[in-house]
Design an enzyme around this catalytic site. Structure first.
Site, mmCIF file in Angstrom:
data_model
loop_
_atom_site.group_PDB
_atom_site.id
_atom_site.type_symbol
_atom_site.label_atom_id
_atom_site.label_comp_id
_atom_site.label_asym_id
_atom_site.label_seq_id
_atom_site.Cartn_x
_atom_site.Cartn_y
_atom_site.Cartn_z
ATOM 1 N N ASN A 67 0.611 9.414 10.266
ATOM 2 C CA ASN A 67 0.629 8.737 8.959
ATOM 3 C C ASN A 67 1.914 7.913 8.825
ATOM 4 O O ASN A 67 3.002 8.415 9.080
ATOM 5 C CB ASN A 67 0.561 9.781 7.838
ATOM 6 C CG ASN A 67 0.926 9.217 6.466
ATOM 7 O OD1 ASN A 67 1.872 9.669 5.839
ATOM 8 N ND2 ASN A 67 0.201 8.223 6.009
ATOM 9 N N GLY A 125 -2.064 5.470 3.435
ATOM 10 C CA GLY A 125 -1.663 5.524 2.033
ATOM 11 C C GLY A 125 -1.594 4.129 1.438
ATOM 12 O O GLY A 125 -2.610 3.549 1.035
ATOM 13 N N CYS A 158 6.999 16.177 0.974
ATOM 14 C CA CYS A 158 7.255 15.277 -0.155
ATOM 15 C C CYS A 158 8.765 15.021 -0.318
ATOM 16 O O CYS A 158 9.553 15.965 -0.335
ATOM 17 C CB CYS A 158 6.695 15.902 -1.435
ATOM 18 S SG CYS A 158 7.090 14.946 -2.904
HETATM 19 C C1 FMN Z 1 3.863 6.786 -5.138
HETATM 20 C C2 FMN Z 1 3.574 7.715 -3.994
HETATM 21 C C3 FMN Z 1 3.054 8.984 -4.255
HETATM 22 C C4 FMN Z 1 2.796 9.877 -3.194
HETATM 23 N N1 FMN Z 1 2.255 11.116 -3.463
HETATM 24 C C5 FMN Z 1 2.037 11.986 -2.433
HETATM 25 C C6 FMN Z 1 1.481 13.293 -2.650
HETATM 26 O O1 FMN Z 1 1.143 13.693 -3.770
HETATM 27 N N2 FMN Z 1 1.323 14.099 -1.569
HETATM 28 C C7 FMN Z 1 1.665 13.699 -0.297
HETATM 29 O O2 FMN Z 1 1.501 14.450 0.668
HETATM 30 N N3 FMN Z 1 2.161 12.471 -0.074
HETATM 31 C C8 FMN Z 1 2.340 11.615 -1.087
HETATM 32 N N4 FMN Z 1 2.828 10.372 -0.832
HETATM 33 C C9 FMN Z 1 3.065 9.974 0.584
HETATM 34 C C10 FMN Z 1 1.822 9.333 1.204
HETATM 35 O O3 FMN Z 1 0.762 10.243 1.278
HETATM 36 C C11 FMN Z 1 2.156 8.837 2.623
HETATM 37 O O4 FMN Z 1 2.592 9.926 3.389
HETATM 38 C C12 FMN Z 1 3.252 7.775 2.621
HETATM 39 O O5 FMN Z 1 3.021 6.808 1.629
HETATM 40 C C13 FMN Z 1 3.361 7.111 3.986
HETATM 41 O O6 FMN Z 1 2.129 6.583 4.390
HETATM 42 P P1 FMN Z 1 1.734 5.029 4.162
HETATM 43 O O7 FMN Z 1 2.792 4.209 4.835
HETATM 44 O O8 FMN Z 1 0.378 4.891 4.790
HETATM 45 O O9 FMN Z 1 1.741 4.792 2.693
HETATM 46 C C14 FMN Z 1 3.068 9.474 -1.861
HETATM 47 C C15 FMN Z 1 3.553 8.179 -1.620
HETATM 48 C C16 FMN Z 1 3.812 7.310 -2.653
HETATM 49 C C17 FMN Z 1 4.338 5.934 -2.337
#
Ligand code: FMN
Length: 308
Positions: free
Chosen positions: A195, A220, A96
């Site tokens: 991811n 995500g 994170c």
């Molecule tokens: C607003 C927000 C909240 C997130 N909360 C978490 C979380 O609680 N735990 C986690 O592992 N990743 C969290 N992420 C990261 C996502 O799980 C993911 O790794 C990231 O958005 C990249 O993937 P994507 O491009 O498919 O969105 C968060 C991302 C965003 C934008």
């Protein structure tokens, strides 16, 4: 494509129990939904986080509880609390980038910490009936920080290692570092899940093609913006745009009904429901998307949605 596991990423403020339940009803379930991170507050687990996890578990959804921690003490509290609540699969958040967490030594601040990684190894060994996975970034500022601990990660009993190939300093901007991802993919001795920035079935197919032997993909923001994405990948066929939007309207109206029944007051419902459109600009068009963002009252919100 179909033998890849397709996971719904944890996104704090978005992918709660209602989202998971309604998503699985409308589109069929993901192979797993990861809860937003659960942490220790005042020496114990936050009750509403545990309730959010157990609601999905009791509904029979494939849900994995995710924890964030800064040391063995916090991790032990989380593992004991969650296994008592019935968790048999737990994801360790070591990626994170939120400054509030990293400044306290959690999330991405843990990836280069050998002592903590050894502690993690000891802690998880005390829970032999639990399946563990881990989610990492490359590091805080350097895309090589993961190298500090990969030998220990390789000795952990992980079902998989999810890698989001950015450093914390990037937050969610810039582009994923695919060279760094390839290095981890090569050096990891545990199954790897990719991811980052997967928005279309073609993105998923390209990633699958580039990394033979990948365990799965995690989605995500791409899935929030296009909730049919996993179904399209699974079926090997892209849905027509019109149908996607129609299904998405159904999905959002179910979310809306759920939160309207649950929450008190227009502003609470609005502040919960509006963020679900945040990543959907491409799907619904700029004008409705902007109107939804600007809507400050329920009638304005509803008329903005009606323009989609
Ligand atoms: C607003 C927000 C909240 C997130 N909360 C978490 C979380 O609680 N735990 C986690 O592992 N990743 C969290 N992420 C990261 C996502 O799980 C993911 O790794 C990231 O958005 C990249 O993937 P994507 O491009 O498919 O969105 C968060 C991302 C965003 C934008």
């Amino acid at each position: 494509m179909t033998d890849l596991k397709l996971f719904c990423a944890p996104v704090q403020g978005h992918t709660d129990h209602a989202y998971r339940m309604i998503h699985s009803e409308v589109y069929g379930p993901a192979d797993a939904y990861f809860t937003p991170f659960i942490r220790v507050e005042k020496g114990e687990l936050r009750r509403r986080d545990v309730a959010d996890f157990t609601a999905s578990r009791e509904a029979g959804l494939p849900v994995v509880a995710q924890v964030i921690f800064r040391d063995a003490d916090e991790l032990n509290i989380l593992l004991s609390g969650l296994t008592a609540a019935g968790a048999d699969e737990i994801d360790l958040n070591m990626g994170c980038p939120f400054p509030l967490q990293t400044a306290r030594g959690r999330g991405a601040a843990t990836i280069g910490n050998r002592k903590l990684m050894e502690d993690v190894k000891r802690c998880v060994a005390a829970f032999p009936d639990v399946r563990f996975s881990m989610k990492i970034r490359l590091g805080m500022t350097s895309p090589d920080e993961w190298r500090e601990t990969i030998d220990i990660i390789n000795r952990l009993p992980l079902t998989h290692l999810t890698v989001h190939p950015r450093v914390a300093r990037q937050q969610y901007g810039g582009t994923p570092d695919m060279d760094a991802f390839r290095s981890i993919f090569t050096e990891a001795r545990v199954p790897v899940v990719y991811n980052g920035d997967l928005r279309t079935p073609a993105d998923a197919a390209d990633t699958d093609g580039a990394f033979p032997g990948l365990e799965g993909l995690m989605f995500g923001r791409g899935l929030l913006g296009r909730p049919s994405l996993l179904q399209e990948i699974r079926e090997g066929e892209e849905m027509a745009h019109e149908e996607r939007v129609e299904r998405m309207m159904d999905f959002h109206s179910r979310l809306f009904d759920h939160y309207s029944a649950l929450l008190c007051g227009e502003s609470q419902v609005l502040s919960k429901i509006k963020p679900f459109w945040e990543y959907a600009e491409e799907e619904i068009g700029r004008k409705p998307w902007k109107a939804i963002r600007k809507a400050g009252t329920m009638p304005k919100y509803l008329s903005a949605v009606a323009t989609i």
